[in-house]
Design a protein around this motif. Sequence first.
Motif, short mmCIF file in Angstrom:
data_model
loop_
_atom_site.label_atom_id
_atom_site.label_comp_id
_atom_site.label_asym_id
_atom_site.label_seq_id
_atom_site.Cartn_x
_atom_site.Cartn_y
_atom_site.Cartn_z
N ARG A 1 -9.88 -72.74 -90.73
CA ARG A 1 -8.83 -73.69 -91.10
C ARG A 1 -8.23 -73.37 -92.47
O ARG A 1 -8.96 -73.08 -93.41
N LEU B 1 7.30 -76.71 -93.69
CA LEU B 1 6.70 -76.57 -92.36
C LEU B 1 7.64 -75.86 -91.39
O LEU B 1 7.22 -75.02 -90.60
N GLN C 1 6.64 -72.38 -89.64
CA GLN C 1 6.58 -72.33 -88.17
C GLN C 1 7.40 -71.16 -87.63
O GLN C 1 6.97 -70.46 -86.73
N GLU D 1 -3.43 -77.02 -91.54
CA GLU D 1 -3.39 -78.49 -91.66
C GLU D 1 -2.55 -78.80 -92.88
O GLU D 1 -2.76 -78.21 -93.95
N TYR D 2 -1.60 -79.72 -92.75
CA TYR D 2 -0.76 -80.12 -93.89
C TYR D 2 -1.19 -81.52 -94.30
O TYR D 2 -1.13 -82.46 -93.51
N PHE E 1 6.36 -82.98 -86.61
CA PHE E 1 5.11 -82.27 -86.92
C PHE E 1 3.89 -83.17 -86.73
O PHE E 1 2.83 -82.93 -87.31
N ARG F 1 0.00 -82.43 -86.97
CA ARG F 1 -0.20 -81.34 -87.93
C ARG F 1 -0.37 -81.91 -89.34
O ARG F 1 -1.01 -81.31 -90.19
#
Length: 384
Positions: free
Chosen positions: A90, A108, A112, A123-124, A144, A147
């Motif tokens: 992660r 993001l 992407q 992970e945001y 998102f 996420r």
Amino acid sequence: MQPLHMTLQKQIARQGAIPFGHFMELALYCPALGYYERDTASTGTVGRAGDFFTSVSVGSAFGELLAHRFATWLREADGSAEPSAEKGGRLTLVEAGAHDGRLAADVLTELQSAHADLFARLEYWIVEPSDARRVWQRERLAPFAGRVHWAAGWPELAARGVRGVIFSNELLDAFPARRIGWDAARRAWFEWGVATQDGHFVWTCLPLRAGDGDAFPFADCGLPLDAPTRAALLDVLPDGYTIEVNPRAAAWWREAARALRAGVLVTFDYGLPAAEWFRPERPRGTLRAYRDHRASDDLLAAPGEQDLTGHVNFTTLQQAGEAEGLRTVAFETQEKFLADTLASLSAAGALSRNWTAARARQLQTLTHPQHLGRAFRVLAQSRP
Ligand SMILES: C[S@@+](CC[C@H](N)C(=O)[O-])C[C@H]1O[C@@H](n2cnc3c(N)ncnc32)[C@H](O)[C@@H]1O
């Protein structure tokens, strides 16, 4: 009279003059009434229709360039020597001060499309103490969903441990600061406080706090001068000379550093190193109010309706991070940071497919010395 004005007046009537930092805290963050807590969906605080621009409100170019630099750092963190790190595991991006989620959306979106392999493992997290702002962010970041995660503060993230990048844009300048003044006749520092007179807020002098110590405020400004040097500097300070100290900003940085297990902690903001803190051209300190894109020295006017902001003391952040074991990898202008990012993208032949004329204009604003390029600095520290 505005409700926040009344709240502050009542509080001062009850307990007497309050330190300016307390006034600033309520003016910006009083639930439902503070400047950053009001529902700004229709009015807006940041951007053309609001009170001030940030690099984010200039357009998506800032977030896109950040995404590329973050991708480099995320790949480095992926190969880090951290014992528990599992390569290919992660990776985390943490943003604080995400406001309405616009920068998160820009970062993001770019990750992407240009770094799909990283995006798949990302992970945001948004560190967000305010319920109101979480709602705005959830709306903006609906594409998102799943996420993006939220934490109210550092303990949750510290327990998980961040392997990746922790970042903020114009966060720490919005932290409530103590405003400290020099009384030349008494040869003593005092704290600026706020009282009321005929329904208006007025400045008053308050004594320092018990724990402030002999070296205050120099030590808190990241300038641990010896006693003779402090005395020599005080000899030349004019009466009423004012500076800010912001222990909460340094404490915040320390907590973020502790949460970072491997990767980079970075902030973008306007500010100064400690060596430039005591300057004759700034006898009233750096705190300013902003409303309708105009700066004002009237910090006590219209609480809740104007932004209040002060320069960041980067040395105190740097010292806090280094004390937590981080290594400083950059302290430079935003102009240099973004120009280097663009150059490395160009060298890799990876300049975004849609690097349009509009984006080039945004970049000009972000990097031009008379816009955001020179006044804004970038401090980046890493834990390998
Ligand atoms: C000047 S705005 C910048 C917003 C955005 N980052 C941008 O660049 O457009 C500062 C933001 O930081 C938020 N903020 C203040 N203290 C915070 C804290 N302790 N944790 C997270 N956000 C905070 C404020 O509510 C506000 O949304």
